[in-house]
Motif scaffolding. Structure first.
Motif, short mmCIF file in Angstrom:
data_model
loop_
_atom_site.label_atom_id
_atom_site.label_comp_id
_atom_site.label_asym_id
_atom_site.label_seq_id
_atom_site.Cartn_x
_atom_site.Cartn_y
_atom_site.Cartn_z
N LYS A 220 -38.58 24.69 -4.92
CA LYS A 220 -36.96 24.57 -5.57
C LYS A 220 -36.24 23.60 -4.82
CE LYS A 220 -32.65 27.31 -6.52
NZ LYS A 220 -32.09 28.63 -6.38
N GLN A 221 -36.62 23.53 -3.53
CA GLN A 221 -35.85 22.56 -2.53
C GLN A 221 -36.08 21.02 -2.93
OE1 GLN A 221 -35.88 23.46 1.56
NE2 GLN A 221 -36.39 25.58 1.15
N ASN B 275 -35.86 24.93 -16.71
CA ASN B 275 -36.96 24.82 -17.55
C ASN B 275 -38.36 25.03 -17.10
OD1 ASN B 275 -38.90 22.53 -19.08
ND2 ASN B 275 -38.02 24.12 -20.46
N SER B 276 -38.54 24.81 -15.77
CA SER B 276 -39.71 25.04 -15.11
C SER B 276 -39.64 26.52 -14.80
CB SER B 276 -39.73 24.07 -13.67
OG SER B 276 -39.64 22.80 -13.96
N LEU B 277 -38.79 27.19 -14.42
CA LEU B 277 -38.82 28.45 -14.13
C LEU B 277 -39.13 29.25 -15.37
CD1 LEU B 277 -35.46 29.21 -12.32
CD2 LEU B 277 -37.74 29.43 -11.32
N PRO C 89 -52.46 35.34 -11.82
CA PRO C 89 -51.21 35.07 -12.11
C PRO C 89 -50.38 34.26 -11.30
CG PRO C 89 -51.82 37.61 -12.63
CD PRO C 89 -52.83 36.75 -11.92
N GLU C 90 -50.77 34.32 -10.18
CA GLU C 90 -49.82 33.52 -9.07
C GLU C 90 -50.41 32.10 -9.17
OE1 GLU C 90 -51.17 36.43 -8.46
OE2 GLU C 90 -49.44 37.69 -7.74
N ASP C 91 -51.53 31.92 -9.64
CA ASP C 91 -51.92 30.47 -9.95
C ASP C 91 -51.08 29.82 -11.15
OD1 ASP C 91 -53.73 30.11 -7.97
OD2 ASP C 91 -55.75 30.72 -9.04
N ALA C 92 -50.96 30.85 -12.08
CA ALA C 92 -50.29 30.21 -13.40
C ALA C 92 -48.78 30.16 -13.13
CB ALA C 92 -50.60 31.50 -14.54
N LEU C 93 -48.18 31.01 -12.52
CA LEU C 93 -46.98 30.91 -11.89
C LEU C 93 -46.62 29.53 -11.25
CD1 LEU C 93 -44.58 33.52 -10.39
CD2 LEU C 93 -44.77 31.17 -9.02
N LEU C 94 -47.65 28.99 -10.28
CA LEU C 94 -47.45 27.86 -9.52
C LEU C 94 -47.56 26.75 -10.49
CD1 LEU C 94 -46.82 26.86 -6.74
CD2 LEU C 94 -49.20 26.83 -6.18
N ALA C 95 -48.74 26.79 -11.48
CA ALA C 95 -48.84 25.71 -12.50
C ALA C 95 -47.90 25.29 -13.31
CB ALA C 95 -50.24 26.15 -13.44
N GLY C 96 -47.18 26.42 -13.57
CA GLY C 96 -45.93 26.47 -14.59
C GLY C 96 -44.67 25.78 -13.91
N LEU C 97 -44.56 25.95 -12.66
CA LEU C 97 -43.52 25.52 -11.74
C LEU C 97 -43.75 23.68 -11.68
CD1 LEU C 97 -42.58 27.88 -8.83
CD2 LEU C 97 -41.34 27.33 -10.91
N VAL C 98 -44.99 23.47 -11.64
CA VAL C 98 -45.28 22.21 -11.28
C VAL C 98 -45.38 21.16 -12.36
CG1 VAL C 98 -46.26 22.82 -9.20
CG2 VAL C 98 -47.91 22.21 -10.75
N CYS C 99 -45.51 21.70 -13.72
CA CYS C 99 -45.78 20.94 -14.87
C CYS C 99 -44.76 19.81 -15.17
CB CYS C 99 -45.86 21.93 -16.29
SG CYS C 99 -44.76 22.36 -16.59
N ASN C 100 -43.66 19.89 -14.82
CA ASN C 100 -42.44 18.92 -14.79
C ASN C 100 -42.29 18.13 -13.73
OD1 ASN C 100 -42.26 19.53 -17.76
ND2 ASN C 100 -40.92 21.05 -17.21
N ILE C 101 -42.96 18.19 -12.71
CA ILE C 101 -42.72 17.88 -11.33
C ILE C 101 -42.48 16.18 -11.11
CG2 ILE C 101 -44.98 17.56 -10.10
CD1 ILE C 101 -43.76 19.05 -7.79
N GLY C 102 -43.23 15.59 -12.22
CA GLY C 102 -43.12 14.12 -12.07
C GLY C 102 -41.63 13.65 -12.51
#
Length: 452
Positions: A270-271, A290-292, A310-323
């Motif tokens: 988030k930071q 949206n990433s959330l 599930p924790e892998d999926a949570l992290l993957a969803g958070l980083v999909c828009n990181i670019g």
């Protein structure tokens, strides 16, 4: 009259060529389910221009597309083209008429050849996600599904390594000074990339060797907000502990070291979503929300399916828009050059995938996660596993996140993409939302509250 009508205004029963293409109609004896017979078959090749109107063929090599074996099939009104659950090696496109689809739900939906969605495949996985009926007399293009395998293979190969090459900008912004400068900065590895907070970096490094719970708790305890979030999470409807969790040690013990590391990483991300410019900060906040949402959907899908952590999926969803973060930071550095926000928005889908993979590679994320930005909106991507993969989950969550938005008019139907067929008990609600997510809304809200 659409573009295809002009090509085949006069239909005749075809005579098979000497070298018959590897295209087997769905009613063939080898087909696992019975479908209707086509009323005519055409082996005449469509032009490259016609084929390049179709996704994802329009993004593939011209020479390869031109050589693709394909057949045109005609069906009478009321015919069954393919059935729900049927295995197929073909990919179909609607060229003329209207088709009605019956997914695994009470409602049906109709697709017309005049719709822009007709440029998307009716199916693209190895298993059909709905039964397709001819609502009128129709014309179908059938292509061997090998090209989907090739498309996915190229996508996997491109995601393995991070190559700093030119970004292909859409024609409308290719000459824009801001985007040209950004592309050059990317290619020369001169983008300003954020680093993770100290606690996340220390925990990540410590996890590379043998680490005990006490040491992990000591590292996490350096940041009171992360401690509070972990305790909040373990007491939430997501995990449903038997007794209340009241300390960081209890939380780490309940979650386990690996899950704790991933969740700390997710909280810390988030930071990175920060800007000084008020307008750009507003976009950062929207991007984070949206990433959330995508992260929460991914987490619940993984919990329900049971194949992916599930924790892998949570992290993957958070980083999909990181670019998108370096794009907004670059705009903040050059406030007099970046275009209006609408133009910036239109360019992000082209820039986010390569830049996102670069960011994750630089931050030291595993290759499986570093490839997520490149695949997240690759709707026709076919992962190698027959089971739901991490990439499949993010694709489903990302597609689902566009329901009810303006993007819904240009995305494929959920049951037509390869990832959908891998879901266990894949059912759709009347509005074609995933039934499992509809029922798990309270857990989605809990996941979003935890991360926000």
């Amino acid at each position: 009259m659409n573009w295809f009508t002009k090509l085949f205004s006069k239909r005749t029963q075809s005579i098979a060529p000497k070298k018959k293409p590897d295209i087997t109609p769905p009613n063939h004896p080898n087909s696992s389910l019975s479908c209707s017979e086509p009323v005519f078959t055409e082996h005449t090749k469509l032009s490259l221009t016609a084929l390049k109107k179709l996704a994802p063929l329009r993004d593939m090599d011209d020479v390869y597309v031109e050589q693709l074996a394909h057949t045109t099939l005609g069906y009478a009104q009321g015919s069954v083209i393919f059935r729900l659950g049927q295995k197929t090696h073909l990919v179909f496109y609607l060229l003329e008429g209207s088709i009605e689809f019956q997914p695994d739900s009470d409602n049906r939906y109709t697709l017309s050849a005049e719709s822009s969605l007709a440029n998307l495949p009716l199916n693209s996985g190895k298993i059909c996600g709905a039964t397709a009926f001819a609502k009128t007399d129709i014309t179908i293009l059938a292509i061997s599904g090998e090209f989907i395998c090739r498309w996915s293979g190229q996508s996997r190969q491109q995601a393995v390594t991070v190559e700093l090459i030119d970004i292909e900008l859409p024609e409308q912004i290719a000459g824009n000074r801001f985007f040209t400068s950004f592309s050059e900065a990317y290619r020369e590895n001169k983008l300003s990339l954020s680093s993770l907070p100290n606690v996340a970096l220390k925990l990540k490094k410590a996890m590379e060797r043998d680490l005990g719970i006490n040491e992990a708790v000591k590292i996490i305890g350096m940041d009171a907000s992360i401690v509070a979030k972990l305790i909040q999470l373990t007491n939430s409807p997501i995990y449903l502990p038997i007794s209340p969790i009241t300390s960081c040690h209890m939380a780490v013990t309940r979650l386990g070291l690996d899950q704790t590391r991933k969740l700390v990483m997710g909280i810390s991300l988030k930071q990175l979503f920060r800007c000084q410019n008020p307008q750009l900060m507003a976009k950062m906040q929207t991007l984070w929300k949206n990433s959330l949402y995508i992260s929460s959907l991914s987490f619940i899908l993984a919990q329900e399916d049971g194949t992916v952590n599930p924790e892998d999926a949570l992290l993957a969803g958070l980083v999909c828009n990181i670019g998108t973060i370096p794009i907004l930071h670059f705009a903040e550095q050059y406030p007099n050059e970046y275009p209006n926000l609408d133009v910036l928005d239109s360019a992000i889908p082209f820039l986010n995938p390569p830049v996102g993979s670069l960011v994750l590679h630089t931050l030291g994320f595993a290759p499986e996660l570093a490839c997520i930005p490149k695949h997240a909106e690759d709707w026709f991507y076919e992962s190698e596993s027959d089971q739901l993969s991490l990439v499949d989950i993010v694709i489903l969550a990302k597609l689902h996140s566009y329901f009810g938005t303006n993007r819904a008019k240009e995305i494929p139907y959920l049951n037509s993409i390869p990832a959908y067929a891998k879901l266990k008990n894949n059912k759709l609600t009347p509005d074609f939302s995933l039934d499992v997510l509809h029922k798990a809304q309270h857990r989605i809200n809990a996941a979003m509250n935890f991360l926000s």
